[in-house]
Design an enzyme around this catalytic site. Structure first.
Site, PDB file in Angstrom:
ATOM      1  N   ARG A  81       0.828  -1.200   0.000  1.00 15.01           N
ATOM      2  CA  ARG A  81       0.000   0.000   0.000  1.00 15.01           C
ATOM      3  C   ARG A  81       0.867   1.256   0.000  1.00 15.01           C
ATOM      4  NH1 ARG A  81      -4.583   0.613   4.540  1.00 15.01           N
ATOM      5  NH2 ARG A  81      -2.740   0.983   5.837  1.00 15.01           N
ATOM      6  N   LYS A 183      -2.838   6.550   1.245  1.00 14.54           N
ATOM      7  CA  LYS A 183      -2.567   6.928   2.640  1.00 14.54           C
ATOM      8  C   LYS A 183      -1.551   8.061   2.659  1.00 14.54           C
ATOM      9  CE  LYS A 183      -2.306   4.725   7.180  1.00 14.54           C
ATOM     10  NZ  LYS A 183      -3.672   5.139   7.566  1.00 14.54           N
ATOM     11  N   GLU A 219     -16.306   6.986   4.617  1.00 18.16           N
ATOM     12  CA  GLU A 219     -15.448   6.546   5.715  1.00 18.16           C
ATOM     13  C   GLU A 219     -15.926   7.084   7.053  1.00 18.16           C
ATOM     14  OE1 GLU A 219     -11.133   5.307   4.303  1.00 18.16           O
ATOM     15  OE2 GLU A 219     -11.272   7.454   4.614  1.00 18.16           O
TER      16      GLU A 219
END
Length: 339
Positions: A81, A183, A219
């Site tokens: 990721r 992220k 989210e």
């Protein structure tokens, strides 16, 4: 243990540790990397991470098992990721091997700070990459720092596995087709104001709707959303603007393979929340935070209970943490033992 920390009452905060890892990217390649005793960095005031947000980070934990050994949970997925985030922000990737080796070095250097088994606490690891050096224009940096810092932590939300109430905000944390699925720090900077408003009004955090139509849940603060329907389905949002959570992916697997549930990754419309009997927020820091109630405009959606954890959420939590702490054997590749 070599210290007298009250691990059972830890919050999610920074604490002094023995050593961290740092590696520099210059002239087209990463150096070998080394451990350093403090968590301070010296960088140019012109660094791209300071002005243009060129940075990415990860979060994972080291768990103390009952036999005293220490293990990581799916670090390969964190490494992949981070590579994806680096590609998006035009930063050099760190190999999976280097990523895991850096995490291992930090855990070993702080082994006595990994909380004891049974306390519910862990050693949180924060790998990150930042653009550094003298840069003025809006362009990728020529030099970078990859570092792994750490801190012993307890639950992200107060009370551990206990229901929390959330409010839905009309603010956005990410743009359609933006960096919401990566992220990177900018997404979190954009969430600070909404989180502040939620806390001021007595909520654990806020819930974000999809930035394009504001009709679907994206989210829950810095975590992912899931809901359990009356007919035993596990449903979680599918959106191009939410982070691909390793915890959520693990829960989806457990719900389907271990509990025999139908798992659906799709649209979660905010006006249809009453189809859920249980709901929760999930992520590395939070693990699972059961949602007791969601407030939106003049409506209040209550799930299993505002004071008790639902049975399906409890089962998923016990299975996941059982694997993370080494009490339950998980799927191949989920656990990385520190040797």
């Amino acid at each position: 243990m070599l210290n007298n920390t009250d691990y059972k009452n830890l919050g999610f905060e920074c604490r002094e540790t023995h050593a961290n890892y740092i590696s520099y990217f210059k002239d087209g390649s990463w150096d070998q990397g080394t451990l350093k005793k403090d968590s301070c960095l010296t960088i140019s005031a012109f660094s791209t991470c300071l002005h243009y947000g060129q940075e990415a980070f990860e979060g994972l934990k080291a768990y103390r098992r009952k036999d005293g050994k220490i293990q990581l949970f799916r670090p390969n997925d964190n490494a992949k990721r981070m590579q994806r985030s680096c590609k998006r922000l035009l930063m050099p990737e760190v190999s999976i091997e280097k990523f895991i080796d850096a995490c291992e070095q930090v855990v070993k250097a702080n082994e006595d700070l990994v909380p004891p088994y049974g306390t519910g606490a862990t050693l949180y690891l924060r790998p990150f990459i930042i653009g550094v050096g003298d840069n003025l224009g809006v362009r990728p940096a020529k030099e970078y720092i990859f570092s792994v810092i750490c801190s012993p932590v307890g639950s992200y939300f107060k009370g551990g596995l206990a229901p929390n109430n959330f409010m839905i905000t009309t603010n956005d944390r990410a743009a359609p087709n933006g960096t919401g699925s990566y992220k990177v720090g900018g997404n979190y900077a954009a969430s600070l104001w909404s989180h502040h408003i939620a806390k001021e009004n007595g909520y654990a955090d806020c819930i974000y709707l999809d930035p394009l139509t504001h009709t679907k849940i994206d989210e829950v603060g810095a975590a992912n959303f899931f809901g359990i329907t009356k007919d035993n389905k596990f449903i979680t949002p599918k959106s191009s603007s939410i982070l691909e959570s390793i915890t959520r992916k693990s829960l989806m697997h457990l719900a389907e393979k271990e509990l025999g549930m139908e798992v659906i990754e799709g649209e979660v419309f905010v006006d249809k929340l009453d189809m859920f009997t249980e709901a929760g927020a999930c992520g590395t820091a939070a693990v699972i935070s059961p949602i007791g109630r969601i407030d939106y405009e003049d409506k209040k959606y209550t799930f299993y209970s505002e004071t008790e954890v639902g049975p399906v959420t409890r089962k998923l939590y016990d299975m996941l943490t059982g694997i993370q702490y080494g009490d339950v054997e998980g799927p191949v590749g989920w656990v990385h033992l520190i040797k």
